[in-house]
Design a protein around this motif. Sequence first.
Motif, mmCIF file in Angstrom:
data_model
loop_
_atom_site.group_PDB
_atom_site.id
_atom_site.type_symbol
_atom_site.label_atom_id
_atom_site.label_comp_id
_atom_site.label_asym_id
_atom_site.label_seq_id
_atom_site.Cartn_x
_atom_site.Cartn_y
_atom_site.Cartn_z
ATOM 1 N N ASN A 207 -10.056 15.894 1.693
ATOM 2 C CA ASN A 207 -9.570 15.061 0.595
ATOM 3 C C ASN A 207 -10.706 14.421 -0.158
ATOM 4 O OD1 ASN A 207 -6.772 15.327 0.952
ATOM 5 N ND2 ASN A 207 -6.921 14.051 2.772
ATOM 6 N N LYS B 71 0.819 -1.215 0.000
ATOM 7 C CA LYS B 71 0.000 0.000 0.000
ATOM 8 C C LYS B 71 0.852 1.263 0.000
ATOM 9 C CE LYS B 71 -4.532 -0.785 1.514
ATOM 10 N NZ LYS B 71 -5.356 -1.367 2.517
ATOM 11 N N TYR B 72 2.072 1.133 0.442
ATOM 12 C CA TYR B 72 2.845 2.358 0.638
ATOM 13 C C TYR B 72 4.318 2.019 0.567
ATOM 14 C CZ TYR B 72 4.932 6.304 3.129
ATOM 15 O OH TYR B 72 5.712 7.374 3.479
ATOM 16 N N TRP C 22 -2.711 10.107 -7.139
ATOM 17 C CA TRP C 22 -3.849 11.001 -7.331
ATOM 18 C C TRP C 22 -3.369 12.387 -7.734
ATOM 19 C CZ3 TRP C 22 -8.835 11.485 -8.081
ATOM 20 C CH2 TRP C 22 -9.453 12.703 -7.794
ATOM 21 N N TYR D 149 -10.121 12.802 -3.707
ATOM 22 C CA TYR D 149 -9.335 11.573 -3.627
ATOM 23 C C TYR D 149 -10.162 10.458 -3.001
ATOM 24 C CZ TYR D 149 -5.891 8.199 -1.959
ATOM 25 O OH TYR D 149 -5.217 7.046 -1.687
ATOM 26 N N ASN D 150 -10.892 10.787 -1.946
ATOM 27 C CA ASN D 150 -11.676 9.768 -1.258
ATOM 28 C C ASN D 150 -12.788 9.221 -2.125
ATOM 29 O OD1 ASN D 150 -10.249 9.688 1.172
ATOM 30 N ND2 ASN D 150 -11.318 11.485 1.950
ATOM 31 N N ASN E 168 -3.378 3.997 -6.934
ATOM 32 C CA ASN E 168 -4.322 4.338 -5.868
ATOM 33 C C ASN E 168 -3.772 5.219 -4.772
ATOM 34 O OD1 ASN E 168 -6.039 2.670 -7.227
ATOM 35 N ND2 ASN E 168 -5.890 0.961 -5.809
ATOM 36 N N SER E 169 -2.481 5.473 -4.771
ATOM 37 C CA SER E 169 -1.911 6.234 -3.660
ATOM 38 C C SER E 169 -2.201 7.720 -3.835
ATOM 39 C CB SER E 169 -0.403 6.003 -3.598
ATOM 40 O OG SER E 169 0.195 6.544 -4.756
ATOM 41 N N ILE E 170 -1.937 8.470 -2.784
ATOM 42 C CA ILE E 170 -2.172 9.912 -2.870
ATOM 43 C C ILE E 170 -1.234 10.587 -3.872
ATOM 44 C CG2 ILE E 170 -2.128 12.084 -1.584
ATOM 45 C CD1 ILE E 170 -3.354 10.703 0.734
ATOM 46 N N GLN F 254 -1.545 -0.416 -5.971
ATOM 47 C CA GLN F 254 -1.796 0.383 -4.769
ATOM 48 C C GLN F 254 -0.948 1.643 -4.778
ATOM 49 O OE1 GLN F 254 -4.253 -0.235 -2.886
ATOM 50 N NE2 GLN F 254 -4.110 -2.160 -1.793
ATOM 51 N N ARG G 28 -10.034 6.270 -2.777
ATOM 52 C CA ARG G 28 -9.924 5.587 -1.488
ATOM 53 C C ARG G 28 -11.166 4.795 -1.098
ATOM 54 N NH1 ARG G 28 -8.245 6.168 3.987
ATOM 55 N NH2 ARG G 28 -8.074 3.926 4.383
ATOM 56 N N TYR G 29 -12.319 5.422 -1.199
ATOM 57 C CA TYR G 29 -13.547 4.746 -0.772
ATOM 58 C C TYR G 29 -14.431 4.410 -1.954
ATOM 59 C CZ TYR G 29 -12.138 6.021 3.890
ATOM 60 O OH TYR G 29 -11.434 6.154 5.056
#
Lengths: 533, 460
Positions: free
Chosen positions: B446, A97-98, A151, B449-450, A146-148, A142, B454-455
């Motif tokens: 956020n 995930k990170y 994004w 993004y969420n 999907n990570s910040i 991930q 994320r969700y």
Amino acid sequence: MVTQIDAQNPPRGLLRKKYKPDEYDADVCLLLEGTYPYVTGGVSNWVHEVIQMQSDKTFALLCIATEDQIKHVRYEMPDNIVSLTVVSIQNIRQGPKYFRKQRKLCKQLEKPLVNLLERGSAADLVSIIKSIEPYKAFLGRQILLNSIPAWDLVTRMYSHSYDDLSFIDFFWSWRTLLNGLYAGLLAPLPRARVYHALSTGYAGLVAARAKIETGRPVMLTEHGLYTNERRIELAMADWLHDTTAPTLELGKRHNDLRNVWTNAFSAYARACYETCDEIITLHEVNREMQLHDGAPADKLRVIPNGVDTDHYGKLKPPQRPRRTVALIGRVVPIKDVATFIQAAKFVVEVVPDAEFLVMGPTEEDEEYFARMLSLVEQFGLEENLKFLGGVNLTEYLPKTDVIVLTSISESQPLVILEGGAAAIPVVTTNVGACWEMLNGKSDERPLLPPGGHVTPVANAQATANGIIHLLTDEQAYNSYSEAMQKRIATYYRKSDVDDAYRELYTTLSERPTTPFEIDSALAEEEWPALASA
Amino acid sequence: MAGIGFSLRRLTRQDNLSGILRAYGHAVFSSTGPWLATVLSLGSISLFGIKMTDPATLQSFRLIVIYNFALSLIAAGPVMMVTTRQIADLVFAKRVDECASLFLGSVLFLTLIDLPIIVGLYIFYAEFDPLTTAMACINFFLVSGVWIASVFLSTLKAYSRVTLAFFAGLVIGAGAALLAVSDFGTAGLLAGFSLGITVTLFVLIGELYAEYPVGRGSYLLIFTAFKNHWILGLNGFIYNIALWTDKIVMWFFAPEREMHSSGLISYPDYDSAMFIAYLTVVPGMSLFLVIIETGFFERYHRYYQDMLNHGTLSTIRQNQQTLISNLNAGMRNMIVLQGSLTVLFVFGAVKMFELAQTDFTQLFMFRFGVIGSFFQCMLMFSTVMLSYFDLQRITLALMGVLAVLSTVLTIVSINAGYAYYGLGYMAAAGITFLISYVILALFIQNLPYNSFVRYNKAIT
């Protein structure tokens, strides 16, 4: 026995494996997308035959396919295939995930990725590969999608050039494209003496990667033109949301979601052209388009498909009044059987006892077939025109006097080669390599007479005229028939094609490993406007 | 190939009956209506009953009612949450005619759950005379039925009708109770009270069958619903436990607790202080309802609509900003209005007690209770918003935190001494509110993004 490797779940250590200088998994690594061994068709058959013919070489296959396609293997794979690496472009592995450097990585990836969606080339690919290289063994979606930081990456890429587009559509397109890109770059790549891609697109992308990462020679054979096919598909796609209303602003270039896709594929093609050592295609029309898309002229070659001219030569139809006309192909819209039927109507008015046979499977598009049947009925051609379904050509070619193609799109139809080898003249639409096959390549010496008539697409009258000419003028028929057979036997001999590829494989295998250098001259070259049209 | 599959589409329907997901957040709130009516009816019965009977009778009555409410809410909580969600699902799937049978199924299911509780408590443990025991059991079932019925009606947003039904029942109940008390004592009070509740219940059921089309549905739907939405069920359970735990701890551990002749324990001073304290946040709760119904929902809806309807990122971000400012404004309004009321009650407590001629033993508890209720009201505000974003596990964790903190800190406050009773609850509510607000703020900061990654259930 074929070792199966799943790119999403490779055996431990394979991704970190360091190859010694002369250590190879196989002689040739074939890079395939949406084809052999999961999909049947012209390209797949071609690949299957090449592997069988080059039985002294070992092959590793890297197959890019969708989840649906990989459920069925449709060919019995020859023994000289040592491994099969399956890469699904729909989903790369999850991964952790990170990781500490994810922000740095995404920042590094931003510029080349932005370029990729604009006017990308091998330089950008080199950049991306270098950034990913140290972390390859554990990157997954991930972190990459999907990570910040990922994004931030997509929002920045969006703001850079697409900020008046629908964000949700851009977001999903971005995800799908990058999934495919990373799938190609993260898959375990077999180490081979020569890499051979069978299309640009993702296969071409992996070819470029192979050159950049291993320095081994890479070749490309394009049957159909991938980038072109995608352009057509995208032009017709209805899932692509069209952007904001057309603007009257003269200065601003109108960016569209389609651009995102076409630019990406053009970039992959360009990277492939830049890195490949040999670029082969089937015919000159394709060659012209490759040149237009940025392929360097000195790498281009035409090696057409070949047929067993001896075998087909024996199937020459005997001397007799010419009355039997055949359309050999599946009954589907792209073959435009309707024009054939209409042409038949015109011919029957002049040659009442002409016989028309449609030799090809009718099950693929039941609705279309039903319409064709009713068309035949409408024209009252039930006596003259018959649908035979799939037939054995060895049995039917000797019964055929003229072969007709009314297709809307073709590349290098095998039926023209086979029929031509059997000295049967052809009336065809001017698509793909057809003109070239009937009239000779630009460098044909001595120039032979034509082997038939080339007509415009969807012009039943012209097709009919061609047919009538061949059925009624015996002298012309004989001339065309002989020319066709001579041409095919000279330039489309299967053994010549096999030899050409054998020579290519051998020569390239023996070349030393040369690290890839970005050609700065190419980097400055104007990227053709076609990509963003 | 583009894979545009957002499960969030569900939240953006315009259909009228389907304002249900909005009301989903209100299942939490709509339980306040019944609570309020109960407290009032209890209060009025106590007030007038003093003149008509002895304190012991009243005490038994109060005790039974409190136990019934506590236990029925804890048992019904999960069923209420799951049912609310199931109704939303049915409406989305255009199977509204199955709602009526869902109602009956839920009532049946809840009755099955209640049986062991009732049998254990009233028949085996507590020692009341047979008539009182019978009335207590009946009352329990009726109250449970009312919780379920009110869920169905709150999902139609027929708030006024629900409240009306409650108050009608309250008046009738109070009246009947007072009439019966002289002849039947506690049992009489219970019977009258139950009569009132019966009126309420059947008015609600009548409304329900009038509003929902009746069709074929499975009575067993509630079981599938639990399987699919068990987190919500757990949520409902923990939430009610969290609300009652401080009182239960007091009943078991406070030195001043009272052991009733029947075996039931309670701590009347603390209980009534807390109930009255809770009444002080009713204005806040109504304000909260209005804020959610108007500003918040529209902007929330607009955010998701624009996102799905091909909006640009700048539009999406703008909508997010509007949502944030709306949230801030709402929070501010809540704090100002309810906060000032709370402050008023805290400082005016002495005066109030004088007027009501109550002794001052409850003063500190009441004050802590008032502030604690304020925090709890704010906590529910953030929890409802978090529920809108379907953050089920987060809200579950928050309720868990509240339950644990409330229990632990109440025990601590008992050890600290009488003057600190109620501080445990107040601190627990305050801390949990702060945590929830931080989580909510971070989430909305956020939001793009969420919601995209994320969700987003479409992304694995």
